[in-house]
Design a protein around this motif. Sequence first.
Motif, PDB file in Angstrom:
ATOM      1  N   LEU A 229       0.638  -1.245   0.113  1.00 38.39           N
ATOM      2  CA  LEU A 229       0.073  -0.002   0.019  1.00 38.39           C
ATOM      3  C   LEU A 229       0.854   1.260   0.069  1.00 38.39           C
ATOM      4  CD1 LEU A 229      -2.993  -1.155   2.542  1.00 38.39           C
ATOM      5  CD2 LEU A 229      -3.006  -0.341  -0.162  1.00 38.39           C
ATOM      6  N   LEU A 230       1.739   1.313   0.731  1.00 40.87           N
ATOM      7  CA  LEU A 230       2.966   2.248   0.862  1.00 40.87           C
ATOM      8  C   LEU A 230       3.506   2.655  -0.498  1.00 40.87           C
ATOM      9  CD1 LEU A 230       5.120   2.283   4.138  1.00 40.87           C
ATOM     10  CD2 LEU A 230       3.649   4.123   3.246  1.00 40.87           C
ATOM     11  N   SER A 233       0.780   3.900  -3.152  1.00 39.51           N
ATOM     12  CA  SER A 233       0.558   5.314  -3.018  1.00 39.51           C
ATOM     13  C   SER A 233       1.575   6.154  -3.361  1.00 39.51           C
ATOM     14  CB  SER A 233       0.118   5.425  -1.342  1.00 39.51           C
ATOM     15  OG  SER A 233       1.136   5.133  -0.652  1.00 39.51           O
ATOM     16  N   ILE A 237       0.879   9.428  -5.258  1.00 32.84           N
ATOM     17  CA  ILE A 237       0.920  10.661  -4.352  1.00 32.84           C
ATOM     18  C   ILE A 237       2.506  10.926  -4.221  1.00 32.84           C
ATOM     19  CG2 ILE A 237       0.470  11.679  -2.164  1.00 32.84           C
ATOM     20  CD1 ILE A 237      -1.638   9.297  -1.792  1.00 32.84           C
ATOM     21  N   ASN A 238       2.749  12.404  -4.403  1.00 29.77           N
ATOM     22  CA  ASN A 238       4.116  12.795  -4.060  1.00 29.77           C
ATOM     23  C   ASN A 238       4.483  12.827  -2.627  1.00 29.77           C
ATOM     24  OD1 ASN A 238       6.789  13.522  -4.240  1.00 29.77           O
ATOM     25  ND2 ASN A 238       6.247  15.415  -5.227  1.00 29.77           N
ATOM     26  N   PHE A 239       5.062  11.744  -2.126  1.00 29.13           N
ATOM     27  CA  PHE A 239       5.592  11.623  -0.517  1.00 29.13           C
ATOM     28  C   PHE A 239       6.977  12.012  -0.595  1.00 29.13           C
ATOM     29  CE2 PHE A 239       2.367   8.621   0.552  1.00 29.13           C
ATOM     30  CZ  PHE A 239       1.528   9.390   1.296  1.00 29.13           C
TER      31      PHE A 239
END
Lengths: 280, 486
Positions: A229-230, A233, A237-239
């Motif tokens: 999931l990390l 994502s 999404i820009n983490f």
Amino acid sequence: MNYDFIAIRYKVYIVSLSLLVICLLSLSLLKLNLAIDFRGGYMFDNVTHQGLKCINSSNKHDIDKVHLGNDTRIVVNNNIPKNKLDILKQCLDNQYTSFKSIGAKWGYEILYNSILALAIFLIVLCVFFVFIFDFFMCLSAIITLMHDMIISIGIYHICRFIISPATITGFLTVLGYSLYDTVIIFGRIKELQSENKDISIKNCINDGINKSINRSINTAIFALIPIILLFASSMFINFGTVIQELSLSLLIGIIIGMLSSIFLSPVLYYTLNKYKKVSI
Amino acid sequence: MSKEQLKKHITKRQFVTRVLIIVCIFFCLLYSWFLLLNKDHYVKLGTDLKGGMSITLSTQGKTNADAINRAIDILKQRVNSFGVSDTSVYKVGTRNVVIETSNNLSEEDLSAITRSAVLNFRPVYYAYNSIQGKPLDVHNNQAKVYGVNDNEWEDYVNLDCTKQDEKHDNKNIILCDNSVGNKYLLGDIAVRGKDVKSSKANITGMNGATEQWGVSLNFNLRGTRDLRNVTDKLSQTSGMLAIVLDNKVISAPYVNKTINDGNTSISGGFNKKSAQFLSNTLQYGSLPVHFKIETLNKVSPTLSGNQLHHILLVGLLSLVCIAIYGIIKYKICGIISILTLCISILLAYPIFVILSRSIDYTFTLPGFAGVIVAIGIMADSFVVFMERIKDGFSTMEVPKPYLIFDIVWKSIIRTILIADGASILIALSLYIFEVGDLKGFAFNLAFVTIIDIIILCVVTYPLIVLIFTSKRINNNKGLLKYYGIN
């Protein structure tokens, strides 16, 4: 379930040795794909279209563009001439949401500390293991650990994924994890040994693996759920890079750790244990 | 069921019920304290999640822990003197210091904050201007007069200012000032900046329309004596006295008279801001270590706010996915695993808040990732638990389900302790040696794993014991399949 793992040990050795050779060869032949942390440089995240236009019109050659979902990241090497960097900074003034600048030696500082952490970990681990299990279990666990690490880094390297400090931390974490699996199988073998003194070491190891395999697969699935999931994502999404690199290395490492703890470390213990009897 | 076994069975049930009641009371107390008596209900967030700036500095050359701690105090004062709020300065690893602030500092401010600010006065033995192609000092070659030996003189002549800025020879020092093309040979330190008692920034004159700023200095007793001695000596030959800040010559005025009162001023190339800052720095003292800026991270508040929401969402999603898989796999016992996961997180959160207030612990993006990865590890220990019970039922003839714990509990707790021990060990060694952004990841991973062991003993175990010692199951073994055992 009752599968004879000891019988296939030579096949396992051949597979893992050839994997090791391939990984080591690629590590020595291909240049490492190192992240900006090892080269030093500047990174602008979520650059706006206006900023991009400005860069495209001034100098395209000194920069790398990376697309993350809808966002664009600009990476600039440390050796860019100062006047060009100034132009770039003018272009990007307030046209980004996050900025990072990294000294050239910084990545190596992190690497050095990670290696130190690894060394201390292995020493403490040896003591811990010899105390709880026996010397040969300890030896096969550590050989498996090394094997896991080289193969995970090798796969990473062959796929040309970027190696950054986050990747290294991910791999070190996986060491703990792959050990977790190995410990559980060895614990089971040890238990079977003490429950039934007459049982042969071969049956004991086979039973131990067969009885833990369900658990190994289930724990791997549970552990992989949040990591997948990390990773997924971080694709949308820009983490920042850290989460993506961390989860990718954990993902690869956990799968390899699970496989080697089932197939490699117990049979390695069997082989080493045979050697012990010969030498005495 | 023999009488003795029955008795043991009942005491075990009573025991775990008591444990659960104690845990409930503890939780009630913890949360009533946390929610009612505590003002702060949120963990402190790192700059990557609340926006702002974080700068990692590395020390250069040899240093020790004491010097770094003193440097951190001085850095704090300097940052505060900029009027920057909400700043923390702390040590990471053995030789790095991190400055975190929610405001943005300009590059100029940063280099001012991190400069050592070692101020010294040194006599000029010789100075040569490469632009004019002649010595600055009217008194040709003072160097011989001051007893500079041949080796030192050769070093001075051979030093190429385009390649190297400075060279230290014993006490003497060679410095280049490339902006005006001067090359200085300076003597030993004559007056030390730390002997400055007070300092003040002021306007020294006008250069056209721009103000010229300087810093006036007032020395303490020792400084006054040193200044008198050196100016006395230099004034006899109208020599020059160099004012050196961080191994850069700021100015080198000619000395015409002895300064007796310990008051002097320095000028040259200052604007209002830099003069005021130098004056402040001299009062806080110079940094005992040299710092270099290694990384600089700037994050806007809008981006960071989004990231916080997203990472929380990912965490929640992982919890939900694990719950679904757990319930499919272990039926009613799966619900217990979700319950224990939630309890672990509920226990961890107030402790994180306390930590963030007491030791300035901040939650960063990798820190959240650490917690999310730890959720998987927590689910794992539950799997180990359940699979071992299943295994016990399938391999051994267990007359009544409640007897299973006599057989497997020791092996379960032993395995989990060793396995979690290994995870904690690697996470802790990473935490101790990690210097980058990933410290939070390692810390949270280790911390949540420790919480997991505690919860396993005081919540999971009692709950599972209650299930397997209940009359319903023990009278009808067929029910076991609803508890994930088949």
